[in-house]
Design an enzyme around this catalytic site. Sequence first.
Site, mmCIF file in Angstrom:
data_model
loop_
_atom_site.group_PDB
_atom_site.id
_atom_site.type_symbol
_atom_site.label_atom_id
_atom_site.label_comp_id
_atom_site.label_asym_id
_atom_site.label_seq_id
_atom_site.Cartn_x
_atom_site.Cartn_y
_atom_site.Cartn_z
ATOM 1 C CG ASP A 83 -39.258 106.107 52.131
ATOM 2 O OD1 ASP A 83 -40.493 105.998 51.951
ATOM 3 O OD2 ASP A 83 -38.484 106.596 51.291
ATOM 4 N N GLY A 84 -41.198 103.802 53.299
ATOM 5 C CA GLY A 84 -41.754 102.516 52.882
ATOM 6 C C GLY A 84 -40.881 101.878 51.821
ATOM 7 C CB ALA A 85 -39.491 99.250 50.724
ATOM 8 C CG ASP A 86 -42.492 99.868 45.760
ATOM 9 O OD1 ASP A 86 -43.654 100.101 46.096
ATOM 10 O OD2 ASP A 86 -41.697 100.747 45.373
ATOM 11 N N GLY A 98 -42.287 102.862 43.677
ATOM 12 C CA GLY A 98 -43.668 102.629 43.240
ATOM 13 C C GLY A 98 -44.498 103.904 43.272
ATOM 14 N N GLY A 99 -44.128 104.803 44.184
ATOM 15 C CA GLY A 99 -44.828 106.093 44.272
ATOM 16 C C GLY A 99 -44.147 107.168 43.444
ATOM 17 C CD GLU A 105 -39.256 107.213 47.991
ATOM 18 O OE1 GLU A 105 -40.403 107.205 48.460
ATOM 19 O OE2 GLU A 105 -38.872 106.388 47.148
ATOM 20 C CE LYS A 123 -45.770 97.048 49.766
ATOM 21 N NZ LYS A 123 -45.458 98.387 50.171
HETATM 22 C C1 5RP Z 1 -42.415 105.766 46.726
HETATM 23 C C2 5RP Z 1 -41.950 104.532 47.379
HETATM 24 C C3 5RP Z 1 -42.820 103.947 48.423
HETATM 25 O O1 5RP Z 1 -42.123 103.922 49.616
HETATM 26 C C4 5RP Z 1 -43.208 102.576 48.025
HETATM 27 O O2 5RP Z 1 -43.849 102.637 46.771
HETATM 28 C C5 5RP Z 1 -44.136 101.921 49.046
HETATM 29 O O3 5RP Z 1 -45.353 102.597 49.067
HETATM 30 P P1 5RP Z 1 -46.555 102.126 49.993
HETATM 31 O O4 5RP Z 1 -46.148 102.384 51.400
HETATM 32 O O5 5RP Z 1 -47.713 102.993 49.547
HETATM 33 O O6 5RP Z 1 -46.794 100.666 49.723
HETATM 34 O O7 5RP Z 1 -40.900 104.010 47.113
HETATM 35 O O8 5RP Z 1 -41.555 106.166 45.703
#
Ligand code: 5RP
Length: 232
Positions: A83-86, A98-99, A105, A123
């Site tokens: 997964d990604g993160a902010d 952020g999404g 998640e 990040k």
């Molecule tokens: C969604 C998240 C995303 O993982 C986070 O916002 C990062 O998004 P991106 O890869 O578009 O920068 O937590 O809820």
Amino acid sequence: MTMDELKRQAAAQALEHVRDGMKLGLGTGSTAKHFVELLGERVQGGLKVIGVPTSEATRADAVRCGVPLTTLDEIDRLDLTVDGADEIDAALNLIKGGGGALLREKIVAAASDRMIVIADDSKWVATLGRFPLPIEVIPFGLGATQRAIVRAFELCGLSGKMTVRAGPDGHAFVTDGGHWIIDAHLGQITDVPRLAGLLNSIPGVVEHGLFIGLASIAMLAGPAGIRVFERP
Ligand code: 5RP
């Protein structure tokens, strides 16, 4: 290299940890989307995996890419979530959401043996909090919930503007779970576990975007290459 290319590089590196037969949590956001697309290419090439998506958006991406899906009702544990993160700090604590997918998640990450976080290296932060902290709330009793959140902030020596996140139509953004999100502009969160505990105890708060002790590895792509961090 563009930001998007960096995100795809981090996703490609995470893919190297995927093995045949794995049960995978599939994250949400632009970086996780690269992972789903690259995974889909490997599935077309014969890789056998099954995924649990963390949002309806990721579900749609996974279906489009031919990644077979299941749910946490049908299976018990997941081998790996990507997964990604902010924001990511040196302890691999995260701000996510952020999404808007933080609830699913966190459920998926908590059901996983390992979580790999993939991101561009913008990040990486010394202290979490520059990114507004997403807090998923029940719309009912919003005022009372907001006042309780402010009290939790005060107990941690924090303050800052809180905004109810708006969707593209200008109305409140509604999560996949039917809730709203408050974005809290805190600046620096010095005691992350304390704030997480206080927010967890507020009845109208469904979940918050502080992910503590869930990420095992972070892969951060920058112009000089990919840096890999393991949770201390
Ligand atoms: C969604 C998240 C995303 O993982 C986070 O916002 C990062 O998004 P991106 O890869 O578009 O920068 O937590 O809820």
